[in-house]
Enzyme design. Sequence first.
Site, PDB file in Angstrom:
ATOM      1  N   HIS A  17       0.834  -1.202   0.000  1.00 57.86           N
ATOM      2  CA  HIS A  17       0.000   0.000   0.000  1.00 57.86           C
ATOM      3  C   HIS A  17       0.872   1.256   0.000  1.00 57.86           C
ATOM      4  O   HIS A  17       0.634   2.200  -0.761  1.00 57.86           O
ATOM      5  CB  HIS A  17      -0.896   0.050   1.247  1.00 57.86           C
ATOM      6  CG  HIS A  17      -1.925  -1.009   1.323  1.00 57.86           C
ATOM      7  ND1 HIS A  17      -2.077  -1.791   2.448  1.00 57.86           N
ATOM      8  CD2 HIS A  17      -2.866  -1.428   0.448  1.00 57.86           C
ATOM      9  CE1 HIS A  17      -3.074  -2.642   2.249  1.00 57.86           C
ATOM     10  NE2 HIS A  17      -3.559  -2.454   1.043  1.00 57.86           N
ATOM     11  N   ARG A  90      -2.232  -6.247  -7.807  1.00 62.44           N
ATOM     12  CA  ARG A  90      -1.206  -7.263  -7.583  1.00 62.44           C
ATOM     13  C   ARG A  90      -1.173  -8.276  -8.717  1.00 62.44           C
ATOM     14  O   ARG A  90      -0.114  -8.784  -9.066  1.00 62.44           O
ATOM     15  CB  ARG A  90      -1.461  -8.001  -6.268  1.00 62.44           C
ATOM     16  CG  ARG A  90      -1.264  -7.124  -5.048  1.00 62.44           C
ATOM     17  CD  ARG A  90      -1.740  -7.814  -3.812  1.00 62.44           C
ATOM     18  NE  ARG A  90      -3.191  -7.969  -3.918  1.00 62.44           N
ATOM     19  CZ  ARG A  90      -3.982  -8.379  -2.963  1.00 62.44           C
ATOM     20  NH1 ARG A  90      -3.478  -8.736  -1.806  1.00 62.44           N
ATOM     21  NH2 ARG A  90      -5.278  -8.469  -3.137  1.00 62.44           N
TER      22      ARG A  90
END
Length: 157
Positions: A17, A90
């Site tokens: 993050h 991802r």
Amino acid sequence: MTTVVCPGSFDPVTLGHLDIFRRAAELFDDVIVCVVANPNKQGTFTIDERKVLIEQVCADIPGIRVDSFYGLLVDYCRDQGATAVIKGLRDSTDYDYELPMAHMNRSIAEVDTVFLPTRSDLSFVSSSLCREVTKLGGDVSHLLPGPVADALRERLA
């Protein structure tokens, strides 16, 4: 000035993050990291605790603000004058999940979505996996900012 929103549960915020936040701050003037309140999920940390942790680990990144909201993301974006949403991806599963929401946000409020691929060395990291490993006594401190790793160990001890 370009304002964008980077929404998520961030329970807890990970190095993945943090990488997305930093890169977004390099691309845009004002990045609002926004903790999404989801009444269907019982969080490990409260919304306020997550905000404090994010503020701590983002203190050195110019252009980052931290907030929270409950409701439609596009309404929040409109209220903040944000023109886009930033989402880290991802893998293709994330893309498949995020793409329909991106289309919906664009169709109802003309809010675009910018996808940033996660660094390959962090592509396996998720908040839920970090929580699970920590609960079982494993060490994920190399995947979390220092204050977050400490808080997670303390919370799940």
